[in-house]
Design an enzyme around this catalytic site. Structure first.
Site, PDB file in Angstrom:
ATOM      1  N   GLY A  14       0.822  -1.216   0.000  1.00 18.33           N
ATOM      2  CA  GLY A  14       0.000   0.000   0.000  1.00 18.33           C
ATOM      3  C   GLY A  14       0.852   1.261   0.000  1.00 18.33           C
ATOM      4  N   VAL A 118      -5.881  -5.880  -4.369  1.00 21.31           N
ATOM      5  CA  VAL A 118      -4.510  -6.393  -4.518  1.00 21.31           C
ATOM      6  C   VAL A 118      -4.269  -7.568  -3.553  1.00 21.31           C
ATOM      7  CG1 VAL A 118      -2.042  -5.773  -4.523  1.00 21.31           C
ATOM      8  CG2 VAL A 118      -3.717  -4.054  -5.165  1.00 21.31           C
ATOM      9  N   HIS A 175      -4.059 -15.904 -10.615  1.00 18.93           N
ATOM     10  CA  HIS A 175      -2.779 -15.457 -10.066  1.00 18.93           C
ATOM     11  C   HIS A 175      -2.263 -16.560  -9.155  1.00 18.93           C
ATOM     12  CE1 HIS A 175       0.282 -12.753  -8.797  1.00 18.93           C
ATOM     13  NE2 HIS A 175      -0.153 -12.639  -7.569  1.00 18.93           N
TER      14      HIS A 175
HETATM   15  N1  APR Z   1      -8.329  -2.613   7.565  1.00 17.32           N
HETATM   16  C1  APR Z   1      -7.291  -1.866   7.142  1.00 17.32           C
HETATM   17  N2  APR Z   1      -6.038  -2.332   7.105  1.00 17.32           N
HETATM   18  C2  APR Z   1      -5.834  -3.591   7.513  1.00 17.32           C
HETATM   19  C3  APR Z   1      -6.872  -4.428   7.946  1.00 17.32           C
HETATM   20  C4  APR Z   1      -8.184  -3.888   7.964  1.00 17.32           C
HETATM   21  N3  APR Z   1      -9.229  -4.596   8.367  1.00 17.32           N
HETATM   22  N4  APR Z   1      -6.344  -5.631   8.267  1.00 17.32           N
HETATM   23  C5  APR Z   1      -5.018  -5.557   8.037  1.00 17.32           C
HETATM   24  N5  APR Z   1      -4.708  -4.327   7.580  1.00 17.32           N
HETATM   25  C6  APR Z   1      -3.401  -3.789   7.228  1.00 17.32           C
HETATM   26  C7  APR Z   1      -2.283  -4.228   8.159  1.00 17.32           C
HETATM   27  O1  APR Z   1      -2.295  -3.485   9.356  1.00 17.32           O
HETATM   28  C8  APR Z   1      -1.049  -3.955   7.314  1.00 17.32           C
HETATM   29  O2  APR Z   1      -0.496  -2.676   7.552  1.00 17.32           O
HETATM   30  O3  APR Z   1      -2.987  -4.265   5.949  1.00 17.32           O
HETATM   31  C9  APR Z   1      -1.570  -4.028   5.866  1.00 17.32           C
HETATM   32  C10 APR Z   1      -0.936  -5.138   5.043  1.00 17.32           C
HETATM   33  O4  APR Z   1       0.393  -4.805   4.863  1.00 17.32           O
HETATM   34  P1  APR Z   1       1.605  -5.853   4.948  1.00 17.32           P
HETATM   35  O5  APR Z   1       1.372  -6.783   6.098  1.00 17.32           O
HETATM   36  O6  APR Z   1       2.870  -5.069   4.861  1.00 17.32           O
HETATM   37  O7  APR Z   1       1.406  -6.746   3.636  1.00 17.32           O
HETATM   38  P2  APR Z   1       1.838  -6.355   2.135  1.00 17.32           P
HETATM   39  O8  APR Z   1       3.177  -6.922   1.855  1.00 17.32           O
HETATM   40  O9  APR Z   1       1.599  -4.914   1.904  1.00 17.32           O
HETATM   41  O10 APR Z   1       0.778  -7.216   1.289  1.00 17.32           O
HETATM   42  C11 APR Z   1      -0.587  -6.858   1.317  1.00 17.32           C
HETATM   43  O11 APR Z   1      -1.002  -7.470  -0.958  1.00 17.32           O
HETATM   44  O12 APR Z   1       0.323  -8.419  -2.627  1.00 17.32           O
HETATM   45  C12 APR Z   1      -0.638  -8.652  -1.620  1.00 17.32           C
HETATM   46  O13 APR Z   1      -0.115 -10.919  -0.896  1.00 17.32           O
HETATM   47  C13 APR Z   1      -0.106  -9.563  -0.517  1.00 17.32           C
HETATM   48  O14 APR Z   1      -2.269  -9.991   0.433  1.00 17.32           O
HETATM   49  C14 APR Z   1      -1.070  -9.260   0.582  1.00 17.32           C
HETATM   50  C15 APR Z   1      -1.353  -7.773   0.372  1.00 17.32           C
END
Ligand code: APR
Length: 308
Positions: A14, A118, A175
């Site tokens: 994000g 995503v 995917h």
């Molecule tokens: N509302 C908002 N944010 C949330 C929620 C929610 N209900 N639940 C989790 N999150 C946030 C987490 O706090 C975290 O900051 O989503 C974020 C996910 O970020 P990362 O753990 O860093 O994961 P990332 O590597 O960004 O991947 C996110 O994208 O490519 C795909 O497979 C990957 O499913 C995964 C997603």
């Protein structure tokens, strides 16, 4: 009127998407996450980078959804990644709860937006979001194919030692490890790679593309890819905001195309201000149809773990 793009989930993908989008200077940005203060911190850090790059972009962080009001596009990267010992099915259950909550909030606060998913497992989450929101498929779809085809383009360019700008690649299907890269539609300066590379080299490129996500996970040891996934969703967002009518592979809810219905699947789509404005159907060989079938079967088995 300035465009507005909100990103739900200010984690690695994000916040990297926000970075790529800010560089494009095409919209003001909002980052939303459940972790207290974290999205505000990332938004402020990005805001402080804007004067250095002479970019006029407003970036806001929030722990609540009211901040997304009036968004043109909402990107969803919220979720949990798969951890050791966690099955694909466990991930479906956890991310189903998260995505349901997220898209319900999007419908409440930004009901006119276009939603790009995503979060993995991607096609299953697109299917879920389509069902939960009841939106037409034009306005709720997913990013996967832009990333997969970018990986394939990178590998082709490396193999032939040519500019990536000369390389186009075509990837269809779900995917995952059963995605369907199509070498005969993948070209270098317009020439299909089937004319440029021997069969074994092409097979190796196809295999590396299929396992592209895993390759990064193994190298990083902690977490998964974020630069390329972030860039991929930023490209889709740009195509929408600029009404480019750009053809990009997207995960779209199918209504009979490629002989498939009631499934979200990777297909070439025309992206413009209306979102997915057209699904492009191409002729497939028997072998490619077989590969599509395998991809569909794998996807339907993942989807069967959704509780709808
Ligand atoms: N509302 C908002 N944010 C949330 C929620 C929610 N209900 N639940 C989790 N999150 C946030 C987490 O706090 C975290 O900051 O989503 C974020 C996910 O970020 P990362 O753990 O860093 O994961 P990332 O590597 O960004 O991947 C996110 O994208 O490519 C795909 O497979 C990957 O499913 C995964 C997603």
């Amino acid at each position: 009127m300035r465009n507005k793009v909100s990103i739900i989930g200010a984690g690695m993908v994000g916040s990297t998407a926000a970075h790529w989008l800010a560089i494009k200077e095409i919209a003001d940005l909002v980052l939303v996450d459940i972790i207290p203060d974290m999205p505000m911190g990332k938004a402020l850090d990005l805001t402080e980078a804007m004067p250095i790059e002479w970019l006029d972009v407003k970036i806001e962080g929030s722990n609540t959804y009211d901040a997304i009001e009036g968004s043109d596009v909402v990107i969803v990267t919220a979720g949990v990644p798969r951890k050791p010992g966690m099955s694909r099915e466990d991930l479906v259950g956890t991310n189903q709860k998260i995505i349901t909550d997220v898209v319900e909030n999007i419908m409440k606060y930004a009901p006119d937006s276009i939603i790009i998913l995503v979060t993995n497992p991607l096609d299953t989450m697109v299917y879920l979001a389509k069902k939960v929101t009841g939106l037409p498929r034009e306005r709720v779809f997913g990013q996967a194919g832009v990333l997969d085809s970018a990986r394939m383009r990178a590998f082709i360019a490396m193999e032939l030692n040519v500019s990536v700008e000369n390389v186009h690649a075509f990837v269809l299907g779900g995917h995952g490890d059963e995605m369907v890269p199509l070498p005969r539609y993948s070209t270098v300066a317009g020439i299909p790679i089937t004319h440029l590379l021997p069969k074994e080299k092409i097979e190796a490129i196809v295999e590396r593309t299929r396992k592209g996500g895993g390759e990064i996970v193994n190298l990083l040891k902690k977490g998964s890819a974020f630069y390329a996934p972030g860039a991929a969703v930023a490209q889709m967002t740009e195509a929408i905001l600029k009404d480019k009518k750009q053809i990009l592979p997207c995960s779209v809810y199918l209504e009979g195309e490629y002989g498939l219905s009631d499934i979200a699947f990777g297909v070439p789509a025309k992206l413009g201000r209306g979102g997915v404005e057209e699904v492009i159907e191409i002729e497939l060989t028997d072998e490619e149809k077989e590969a599509m079938k395998r991809s569909e079967q794998l996807l339907r088995s993942t989807m069967s773990h959704l509780k709808l």
